[in-house]
Write a protein that holds these residues in place. Sequence first.
Motif, short mmCIF file in Angstrom:
data_model
loop_
_atom_site.label_atom_id
_atom_site.label_comp_id
_atom_site.label_asym_id
_atom_site.label_seq_id
_atom_site.Cartn_x
_atom_site.Cartn_y
_atom_site.Cartn_z
N LEU A 1 0.48 -8.60 -9.85
CA LEU A 1 1.81 -8.22 -9.36
C LEU A 1 1.78 -8.04 -7.85
CD1 LEU A 1 2.79 -5.47 -11.99
CD2 LEU A 1 3.74 -7.79 -11.83
N SER A 2 2.87 -8.41 -7.21
CA SER A 2 3.01 -8.20 -5.77
C SER A 2 3.19 -6.71 -5.48
CB SER A 2 4.22 -8.98 -5.25
OG SER A 2 4.48 -8.67 -3.90
N THR A 3 2.61 -6.25 -4.38
CA THR A 3 2.71 -4.83 -4.04
C THR A 3 3.95 -4.50 -3.21
OG1 THR A 3 1.34 -5.18 -2.07
CG2 THR A 3 0.22 -4.49 -4.10
N ALA A 4 4.38 -5.43 -2.36
CA ALA A 4 5.49 -5.16 -1.42
C ALA A 4 5.25 -3.84 -0.71
CB ALA A 4 6.83 -5.15 -2.16
N ALA A 5 4.01 -3.66 -0.21
CA ALA A 5 3.59 -2.36 0.32
C ALA A 5 3.69 -2.24 1.83
CB ALA A 5 2.15 -2.08 -0.11
N ASP A 6 4.05 -3.31 2.54
CA ASP A 6 4.10 -3.25 4.00
C ASP A 6 5.10 -2.19 4.46
OD1 ASP A 6 2.25 -5.24 4.06
OD2 ASP A 6 3.60 -6.80 4.82
N ARG A 7 4.73 -1.46 5.49
CA ARG A 7 5.57 -0.40 6.04
C ARG A 7 5.61 -0.48 7.56
NH1 ARG A 7 7.13 -0.66 1.81
NH2 ARG A 7 7.37 0.91 0.18
N GLU A 8 6.70 0.03 8.13
CA GLU A 8 6.84 0.06 9.59
C GLU A 8 5.89 1.10 10.17
OE1 GLU A 8 8.70 -1.88 11.54
OE2 GLU A 8 9.42 -3.03 9.81
N SER A 9 5.50 0.87 11.43
CA SER A 9 4.64 1.81 12.14
C SER A 9 5.10 1.92 13.58
CB SER A 9 3.18 1.35 12.10
OG SER A 9 2.37 2.15 12.94
N GLN A 10 4.89 3.09 14.17
CA GLN A 10 5.26 3.29 15.56
C GLN A 10 4.27 2.64 16.52
OE1 GLN A 10 5.62 7.53 16.03
NE2 GLN A 10 7.57 7.65 14.93
N ALA A 11 3.08 2.34 16.06
CA ALA A 11 2.07 1.73 16.92
C ALA A 11 2.40 0.26 17.17
CB ALA A 11 0.69 1.86 16.29
N VAL A 12 2.15 -0.21 18.37
CA VAL A 12 2.41 -1.60 18.74
C VAL A 12 1.44 -2.52 18.01
CG1 VAL A 12 2.50 -3.24 20.66
CG2 VAL A 12 3.29 -0.89 20.99
N ASN A 13 1.98 -3.58 17.43
CA ASN A 13 1.18 -4.59 16.72
C ASN A 13 0.47 -4.03 15.49
OD1 ASN A 13 1.84 -6.65 18.58
ND2 ASN A 13 0.21 -5.97 19.94
N ALA A 14 0.98 -2.91 14.98
CA ALA A 14 0.34 -2.31 13.81
C ALA A 14 0.69 -3.07 12.55
CB ALA A 14 0.79 -0.85 13.67
N LYS A 15 -0.18 -2.94 11.56
CA LYS A 15 0.05 -3.50 10.23
C LYS A 15 -0.41 -2.45 9.24
CE LYS A 15 1.18 -7.13 7.64
NZ LYS A 15 2.21 -8.13 7.82
N GLU A 16 0.55 -1.80 8.60
CA GLU A 16 0.24 -0.71 7.68
C GLU A 16 0.87 -0.95 6.32
OE1 GLU A 16 1.32 3.03 9.38
OE2 GLU A 16 -0.09 2.86 11.06
#
Length: 473
Positions: A39-54
């Motif tokens: 199953l896909s997680t669709a877990a990506d979230r916004e971050s305040q850090a530049v170029n972040a991937k969370e």
Amino acid sequence: MSLPTCSSTFVLGVDLGTTSVKAVLLDCTTRSITDSNSLSTAADRESQAVNAKEQDPCKIIDTLNQCVTSLPRDKLHKVVGIGVSGQMHGVVLWNTNAACEWFVSNSVGMFKPKDTSQLITWEDGRCSSEFLSSLPQPNSHLSLSTGFGCASLFWLQKHRPEFLSQFDASGTIHDYVVSMLCASKGCSISTQNAASWGYFNTVTSTWNVDILREAGFPVHLLPEPMESGACAGHTCSEWHGVPANTPVTVALGDFQCSVYSSMTNRTDAVLNISTSAQLTFAMPAGFTPACVPDALSPIAYFPYFNGSYLAVAASLNGGNVLATFVGMLKAWMHELGVEISEASVYPQLIQAAQAQPDTDLRLIPTLLGERHDTTSLGQLSNISPGNLSLGHVTRALCRGIMENLCSMLPPQKLLEAGVERVVASGSGLGRNQVLRQEVEKALPLPVVYGKNVDSAVGVALLCCDRLNTEWSS
């Protein structure tokens, strides 16, 4: 413990990937997969850090629960071992006293995260070249890159020390899962995952504690290294029907597990194209990597099992480049007032490229750069009015992905190493006939498809093998 000899026992293999979670059941007698779910997680979230991937650990664990609970309950009751693998390099933080909450749903026990940090993934780009150059030189044969656990922790220590001080444990997302399953007071990490964090010496299997401490790194957060393939502990409770006290592997690297599921012979090379892309082969027994990292080398040596190493060209640019292309087309169509789904674009692109068996358009697909060349960007050249169709561009993109990988690990090196065939796998190849055609053009060796090749299968096989040998008592 001794592995039961009846034919109705199973191993549960779990892989927590970058975009999806997969769970499989492996029959201990036949070594075949009887059931699986992804199953896909669709877990990506916004971050305040530049170029972040969370990513959100709650979404990942919720997806894990959905995957496992969908497997046959009667077989889960007969699971005698759990193998766990997942996306490497990333880091999540938690408090050992309150890291998860166990609960019962539909008469089965499961857990969910509690007060954890977001997962900083391997795709994270917050650590600039300038920041990385300010860090101490590792005592390791592997270079440090943005997205590596230790680099991310260094960044947090400098920019968000008050946030970091809230936690007393860290690990990869799959280390976290193993810790929760076993109710561990700390966190164990396999040598595979530790190496993927940086500042880890694979020859001595130790962190560069003195170097890190002198640089102000929070060394108390470092997980305890364990041999890859070792038993990390036993389930503290019934989990989705899996009995309490079931042995669990220390969490392993998804890359190594995918290789384990497919490298039948040491003369095999393994090609995987999914979110990213890797081409690898086994180094000779007794090989030891140089103690000084070569940041400019496109080939890295990853720890495998039993003290052995894999030579790996690990490209950051694989299926994610195709996904970016599809997203671009969808965005263009939206600007033109036409709404299309990404799912409908893929088959049309493949059909157009199959009708265009060759192209003189040249596309270098390094949109994300590469770890050995962080400044590289994508390039399109040799453009003419006759090669701008979707077929030409898609063909050039698929060819470029493979040409980039072969520039990192030339096929001649495979021949010199005695490689006799290439076992190819990954979601990027599974649904893309054009990419498979370009693989076969680029590699002067037989290419084998169709094996049940993935990380969840590999970690299940590894767990089964260890249950029959080292873990038996």
